[in-house]
Design a protein around this motif. Structure first.
Motif, short mmCIF file in Angstrom:
data_model
loop_
_atom_site.label_atom_id
_atom_site.label_comp_id
_atom_site.label_asym_id
_atom_site.label_seq_id
_atom_site.Cartn_x
_atom_site.Cartn_y
_atom_site.Cartn_z
N ARG A 71 0.83 -1.20 0.00
CA ARG A 71 0.00 0.00 0.00
C ARG A 71 0.87 1.25 0.00
O ARG A 71 1.68 1.46 0.90
CB ARG A 71 -0.93 -0.01 1.21
CG ARG A 71 -1.80 -1.26 1.26
CD ARG A 71 -2.71 -1.31 2.46
NE ARG A 71 -3.33 -2.63 2.55
CZ ARG A 71 -4.42 -2.90 3.27
NH1 ARG A 71 -4.99 -1.93 3.97
NH2 ARG A 71 -4.92 -4.12 3.29
N ARG A 73 0.87 5.31 0.19
CA ARG A 73 -0.02 6.33 0.74
C ARG A 73 0.00 7.63 -0.02
O ARG A 73 -0.79 8.54 0.28
CB ARG A 73 0.36 6.59 2.20
CG ARG A 73 0.32 5.34 3.08
CD ARG A 73 -1.09 4.80 3.23
NE ARG A 73 -1.11 3.56 4.00
CZ ARG A 73 -2.23 2.92 4.33
NH1 ARG A 73 -3.40 3.40 3.95
NH2 ARG A 73 -2.18 1.80 5.02
N GLY A 74 0.92 7.78 -0.97
CA GLY A 74 0.96 9.04 -1.70
C GLY A 74 2.05 9.05 -2.75
O GLY A 74 2.66 8.02 -3.07
N GLU A 88 -1.00 13.46 -1.16
CA GLU A 88 -1.42 12.47 -0.17
C GLU A 88 -2.78 11.89 -0.58
O GLU A 88 -3.66 12.60 -1.06
CB GLU A 88 -1.53 13.11 1.22
CG GLU A 88 -0.22 13.67 1.75
CD GLU A 88 0.84 12.60 1.92
OE1 GLU A 88 0.48 11.45 2.25
OE2 GLU A 88 2.02 12.91 1.70
N SER A 90 -4.57 9.86 1.64
CA SER A 90 -5.28 9.43 2.85
C SER A 90 -6.65 10.07 3.00
O SER A 90 -7.52 9.53 3.69
CB SER A 90 -4.43 9.73 4.08
OG SER A 90 -4.12 11.11 4.16
N PHE A 98 -5.42 4.63 -0.80
CA PHE A 98 -4.01 4.37 -1.12
C PHE A 98 -3.96 3.78 -2.52
O PHE A 98 -4.99 3.42 -3.11
CB PHE A 98 -3.38 3.39 -0.12
CG PHE A 98 -4.20 2.13 0.11
CD1 PHE A 98 -4.14 1.06 -0.75
CD2 PHE A 98 -5.06 2.05 1.21
CE1 PHE A 98 -4.91 -0.08 -0.54
CE2 PHE A 98 -5.83 0.91 1.44
CZ PHE A 98 -5.75 -0.15 0.56
N GLU A 198 6.58 3.73 1.34
CA GLU A 198 5.16 3.95 1.54
C GLU A 198 4.60 4.95 0.53
O GLU A 198 3.45 5.37 0.65
CB GLU A 198 4.90 4.45 2.96
CG GLU A 198 5.21 3.40 4.02
CD GLU A 198 4.80 3.86 5.41
OE1 GLU A 198 4.46 5.05 5.56
OE2 GLU A 198 4.80 3.02 6.33
N ALA A 199 5.42 5.34 -0.45
CA ALA A 199 4.97 6.30 -1.46
C ALA A 199 5.70 6.02 -2.76
O ALA A 199 6.77 5.40 -2.77
CB ALA A 199 5.25 7.73 -0.99
#
Length: 532
Positions: A71, A73-74, A88, A90, A98, A198-199
């Motif tokens: 996943r 997030r951005g 982002e 979220s 996501f 995470e991105a």
């Protein structure tokens, strides 16, 4: 289940597999062929955006996708080591705020398993080599690996066979557009350094762009543009050493790459057909439109093409709706595909700009634009594809004010069933039928109750009818309770109303209050059974 000859799906990538799964889920027999010996073994298209995850939930495959993917997030945008902008995800109003990074090989594996649960298998080493049509039937010539040819007849055919579509070529359909000047190189490698997993990470430099997108705990996708002159040259494959050199020049200073498992050079184009249908043959995905991979929209758009068309074909094939319903496929999906093409084209030209002034302005404006909450939210919603709508479609009707309007995505919400257990709307939308939501407001309505039973009796196999009460848990079997009133507020029907949701999760009909005459008229127009 239809007793007609099976529909023919050409192409077993994510789009064709989605098409075949949905036809089978809606009770339509189909065959799916692919000229490849086996499914994709490489990562290829990685990004699955929120709206496509919602589609996969309705199809019943979201859970294995989520378990297999990573996943994100951005999106982080950098000028070498310095982050200059970010988007982002979220705040997106979806159960999936996501981007799921999942290799295409895994996406196909999960879809194939789902298809096989319906008793349908991909027929491999089968190539479409001939095509003819009449007003009543499609005749396709299929050649196997040893050259034997088979002529099959099908009432409808679905061309989901990619950018070099044999279906499109045999239909002699123009693929208007042009290639981009530049080429790109990608690699799946292990990455070490101060880069967020995470991105998705995009790096600008004077030399060009460089992207890093993780897809599991070990490996990440590397993408970079390469010189324009390479497009016309017969060059050897890129080496890992060349990838490493690009990373050192364009990425953050502490970046270290290792253990490549795939390296590929590719060219990109932007093209679209003028019509997504020719008589009894439909095109979906890259067969109908190809875009720059910027923004990761291509596979998602194609999957949603298939999800839009399959339920309509099911109604027509099963003689529950007139064939005119199928005309809405092009009307609804062509503007979406053209919008994606324009968006990805702008992103590509901005990211690969060579003019020094343009690059300076870009680098100055991006931090400002990404820092404005409203603009960042709009960009995120656009990339997530949750703002896609069919408000101009001829098969939606709006009576009254409020959102979602007819043609817009029906949002998720949490309710309670008659036993007090949590029940999400998206769970209801998994039913392969239209869902009629009768919002009663705070008080039951005798008129709506009678109408509900009448609909359930006459169209129960086409429409799932559910009443939603605002207030404490109800004890009426089949009723749902909106205890807080949030769902009534979300759908802007505080005093009651009717929302008909299509099998693809979009609002087909909206009425503030209980306009039974308008709903009857709409159902008569859409469903053959409603006329009998």
């Amino acid at each position: 289940m239809s007793t007609e000859s099976p529909l023919l799906v050409v192409g077993a990538g994510p789009v064709g597999l989605t098409m075949a799964c949905e036809l089978a889920r809606h009770g339509v027999r189909c065959r799916i062929i692919d000229k490849a010996v086996k499914r994709s073994q490489t990562s290829r298209a990685l990004a699955i955006f929120p709206r496509t995850l919602e589609v996969f939930e309705m199809m019943g495959v979201a859970e294995p996708m989520l378990n297999a993917g990573l996943r994100l997030r951005g999106i982080r945008i950098h000028n070498r080591a310095e982050q200059i902008a970010g988007i982002e995800l979220s705040a997106i109003q979806s159960p999936y705020p996501f981007v799921l990074s999942l290799p295409q090989s895994e996406t196909e594996r999960i879809l194939i398993e789902r298809l096989e649960s319906f008793g349908v298998s991909v027929e491999r080493s089968r190539e479409l080599v001939g095509l003819a049509q009449t007003d009543d039937v499609v005749r396709a010539v299929i050649r196997d690996a040893i050259g034997r040819e088979e002529t099959v007849e099908s009432p409808w055919m679905l061309g989901c066979d990619g950018a070099h579509s044999a279906t499109r070529h045999l239909l002699e359909m123009e693929f208007a557009g042009a290639p981009y000047d530049e080429s790109f190189v990608l690699a799946d490698v292990k990455v070490e350094g101060a880069v967020s997993k995470e991105a998705a990470n995009l790096f600008f430099s004077n030399e060009g762009i460089f992207a890093i997108i993780a897809f599991n705990s070990e490996y990440s996708r590397i993408i970079a543009n390469i010189p324009v002159e390479s497009r016309e040259q017969d060059l050897p494959d890129f080496t890992f050493e060349e990838i490493q050199a690009i990373a050192e020049r364009r990425g953050p200073p502490d970046l270290r790459l290792s253990d490549p498992i795939w390296i590929s050079r590719f060219h990109i184009s932007h093209r679209i057909v003028s019509q997504f249908r020719k008589l009894r043959v439909f095109l979906a995905g890259d067969s109908a439109h190809i875009h720059s991979p910027a923004g990761g929209q291509g596979m998602n758009t194609g999957i949603q093409d298939a999800f839009n068309l399959a339920w309509k074909l099911a109604l027509v094939v099963n003689d529950r709706a007139p064939a005119q319903l199928l005309g809405s496929y092009h009307v609804e999906r062509e503007p979406v595909a053209r919008g994606v093409l324009n968006l990805t084209d702008r992103i590509t030209r901005m990211a690969t700009a060579k003019n020094a002034l343009v690059k300076t302005v870009r680098d100055l404006l991006l931090p400002v634009l990404s820092g404005v909450d409203f603009l960042e939210g709009k960009i995120a919603d656009r990339l997530a594809e949750i703002e896609v709508n069919y408000r101009s479609s001829p098969i939606v009707e709006n009576h009254g004010s409020g959102k979602p309007r007819a043609g817009e995505r029906a949002p998720d919400a949490e309710l309670r069933d008659e036993n007090g257990k949590a029940c999400r709307l998206f769970k209801l939308f998994r039913e392969p039928r239209h869902i009629l939501l009768i919002f009663l407001g705070a008080s039951p309505n005798n008129e709506s109750e009678a109408f509900r039973h009448e609909l359930a009796d006459s169209l129960g196999d086409l429409i799932c009818v559910r009443q939603i009460r605002r207030g404490p848990d109800g004890k009426v079997p089949g009723d749902l309770s909106d205890i807080s009133g949030n769902t009534h507020s979300l759908y802007h029907v505080l005093e009651g109303g009717v929302i008909l949701v299509r099998p693809d999760g979009y609002v087909a009909f909206r009425s503030n209050g209980f306009d039974s005459a308008s709903l009857r008229s709409y159902l008569t127009r859409i469903f053959r059974a409603a006329r009998e």
